[in-house]
Design an enzyme around this catalytic site. Structure first.
Site, PDB file in Angstrom:
ATOM      1  N   ASP A   1     -28.805 -54.955 -37.095  1.00  0.00           N
ATOM      2  CA  ASP A   1     -29.852 -54.189 -37.778  1.00  0.00           C
ATOM      3  C   ASP A   1     -30.277 -54.974 -39.018  1.00  0.00           C
ATOM      4  O   ASP A   1     -29.532 -55.049 -39.992  1.00  0.00           O
ATOM      5  CB  ASP A   1     -29.338 -52.805 -38.194  1.00  0.00           C
TER       6      ASP A   1
ATOM      7  N   LYS B   1     -36.758 -49.677 -36.409  1.00  0.00           N
ATOM      8  CA  LYS B   1     -35.932 -48.637 -37.025  1.00  0.00           C
ATOM      9  C   LYS B   1     -36.583 -48.237 -38.338  1.00  0.00           C
ATOM     10  O   LYS B   1     -37.105 -49.086 -39.067  1.00  0.00           O
ATOM     11  CB  LYS B   1     -34.535 -49.222 -37.245  1.00  0.00           C
TER      12      LYS B   1
ATOM     13  N   LYS C   1     -35.464 -46.347 -33.379  1.00  0.00           N
ATOM     14  CA  LYS C   1     -34.305 -45.746 -34.033  1.00  0.00           C
ATOM     15  C   LYS C   1     -34.687 -45.128 -35.376  1.00  0.00           C
ATOM     16  O   LYS C   1     -34.837 -45.846 -36.355  1.00  0.00           O
ATOM     17  CB  LYS C   1     -33.201 -46.805 -34.237  1.00  0.00           C
TER      18      LYS C   1
END
Lengths: 289, 299
Positions: free
Chosen positions: B136, B199, B235
């Protein structure tokens, strides 16, 4: 001009988390005076209203239980002060539901005095009911009381003000938070008492008052896993009592039954109502000699 | 592939987005469908701990919960991944051996991204070498807001290269992007630069994930799919604490991208306290009784 004026009537709503919401279900039921005339509509609380109230009471527990005992006493005293200020309102509401003027006045007086009584106990029950215990080893052994947690209660059906206050005061005096189902037949004075709470420094969520049906809510009051104790003072129908006892076993909820017949009597106020909602914690503290 | 001109702005109708989200939220999911949705949401969680105080003990505890969310109901799905800092990857990897739970690691000087590029790349390579299955990363919001789109693009591409086999999730930190137009632009940019997932947030900035922002990102994913045939994952992270919110997100995904995205390969929740709320709701559905956190393990 004056004779054309239309009265502005109060909407009686529930008291959850310091707000006055209607039931999420949108339901209401009718509250009548003693002659059968319509007084107002009251909210018919649902299981979801109860769930929301418990969540809020749980959220308020940490803050309330860690207030100093002295401060809780001050706040109970403040409720009494605010009630004193609103005598007329309660007189107006108790009259139509069968209280003669002298009776209503006695009811209000007793309710205010009861708050003062428990305000006094907040910083004393620990000394009286806590203990230092003699043990045969080199330990300093002492027992202290701690609040049980979230308490759900049925307020007395026939005593909508004094009875309600007598149930709430000892619960919160001991640092618990609560969700109370008001008298089903006479819900209006209970909601006015919520207005008193709301202007008395009681943190939001410490006392939550629902109106509605015991028959409908008893199951949820007794099964909710996040309720640590449940209390009622009236003689409930046998089937309901049994169901409450059985459901309470799910999370070993404390069930406190206090059959008080006369809310003016000595049996209606006792520090044991505070200790009903306390857990004893005993500490073994090693000491050297 | 020809990239769009990122200096052009795609206008977003903010009122329309808010209203669409509100309408989707009014959908009622009950009974069997609710249980199904709760279990699906549970299987999509990136179970996360990203604190300065994280220790191996805390991560081990987190992994145990990931493997068996609630011992009283043994046949529950496991969560999708455990998300930790790079230093904790090896601990999590060891704990999750033999399961299909992925280890995700934040990298690139998370959460600010304010380190020189070579350090951010080293951070990424370290996490991958420790065994992270997913990375991430955070984008350089300062550069993005400055209009240096090529720089941001190149950085994402460089991190993608450093990831090797590992999946790359690109955190836009939408709470710092100010407008939905910027969210859309950052989404397009990240996808073209090689993101496998986009995300919303680090969880360290408020506001974190919101539903309007998620809808805008999902629409960007949809348009990218129409254009390239590539399915990019989504996400939302941060601020999703209740089962009710989670189900609302699932509805938004279903209505924007369709059922193909409704699995852990293409949709994740970045959350920590959501897991227990989902578990409480699942037990509530099974027993009919409202639950208490007292009976669910921490983390």
């Amino acid at each position: 001009m004056a004779e054309q004026r239309i009265d502005v009537k109060k909407t009686y709503k529930m008291y959850i988390g310091g707000d006055f919401p209607r039931s999420e279900s949108g339901r209401t039921y009718k509250a009548f005076d003693s002659d059968g005339n319509l007084l107002a509509n009251a909210c018919q609380g649902s299981r979801k209203d109860f769930r929301d109230a418990v969540k809020i009471a749980r959220g308020a527990f940490g803050g309330w239980s860690s207030r100093s005992a002295y401060n809780r006493g001050q706040i109970l005293y403040r409720i009494a002060e605010m009630m004193e200020d609103r005598r007329d309102q309660f007189m107006r509401e108790l009259g139509p539901i069968g209280f003669k003027a002298a009776e209503a006045e006695a009811d209000i007086n007793a309710a205010i005095d009861r708050l003062i009584y428990y305000a006094g106990w907040t910083d004393k029950y620990q000394q009286v009911f806590g203990s230092i215990n003699p043990v045969a080893s080199s330990h300093f052994n002492f027992s202290m009381l701690e609040p049980t947690g979230v308490v759900a209660a049925f307020a007395p059906e026939k005593s909508p003000l004094l009875g309600l206050v007598s149930v709430i005061a000892p619960i919160i005096a001991g640092g618990n938070t609560c969700v109370i189902l008001a008298s089903e037949e006479f819900p209006l004075p209970s909601i006015s008492f919520a207005e008193v709470l709301n202007s008395s420094d009681v943190p939001e969520g410490v006392v939550n008052i629902l109106t509605g049906s015991r028959e409908e809510l008893a199951e949820h009051f007794s099964t909710h896993m996040d309720v640590n104790a449940m209390c009622y003072t009236d003689d409930l129908p046998k089937g309901m009592k049994k169901m409450i006892d059985e459901n309470a076993s799910l999370n070993v909820k404390r069930i406190i039954k206090r059959p008080v017949k006369d809310w003016y009597s000595e049996e209606a106020q006792t520090p044991y109502f505070v200790t009903d909602f306390q857990e004893t914690k005993t500490t073994w503290h090693p000491v050297g000699y | 592939m020809k990239h769009p001109d990122f200096n052009q702005t795609i206008p977003i109708d903010e009122v329309g987005v808010t209203e669409r989200v509100a309408r989707l939220n009014s959908r009622s999911i009950k009974k069997d469908s609710k249980v199904q949705a709760l279990k699906l949401a549970l299987s999509m969680i990136d179970h996360t701990t990203l604190e300065g105080s994280d220790s191996p003990g805390k991560v081990i505890q987190l992994c145990k919960k990931a493997r068996q969310p609630h011992p009283a109901i043994p046949d529950l799905p496991t969560v999708a991944a455990v998300c930790v800092y790079p230093r904790m990857v090896s601990v999590a990897k060891k704990e999750l051996k033999g399961t299909d739970i992925n280890v995700a690691s934040v990298a690139t000087a998370f959460p600010s991204g304010q380190a020189p590029l070579f350090m951010r790349l080293e951070d990424t390579k370290f996490a991958v070498s420790e065994g992270a299955d997913e990375i991430d990363m955070v984008i350089s919001r300062g550069a993005f807001l400055n209009g240096e789109f090529s720089l941001v693009f190149d950085e994402i591409a460089a991190v993608k290269e450093a990831c090797g086999e590992a999946h790359l999730k690109v955190i836009l930190e939408t709470g710092e992007l100010h407008t939905l137009e910027n969210v859309r632009k950052a989404s397009d940019l990240a996808m073209h630069a090689g993101a496998d997932f986009i995300k919303t947030s680090t969880g360290k900035v408020s506001p974190a994930a919101t539903q309007p922002v998620t809808l805008v990102m999902l629409e960007a994913i949809r348009d990218f799919y129409y254009k390239t045939d590539k399915m990019i994952g989504m996400k939302p992270a941060g601020g999703i604490r209740t089962a009710k919110q989670a189900i609302q997100y699932l509805v938004i995904v279903k209505e924007t991208l369709g059922a193909a995205w409704l699995n852990k390969k293409y949709f994740r929740f970045g959350a920590s306290s959501l897991t227990n709320d989902l578990l409480m709701q699942i037990v509530k559905q099974e027993t009919g009784h409202y639950q208490s956190l007292d009976y669910f393990s921490n983390d």
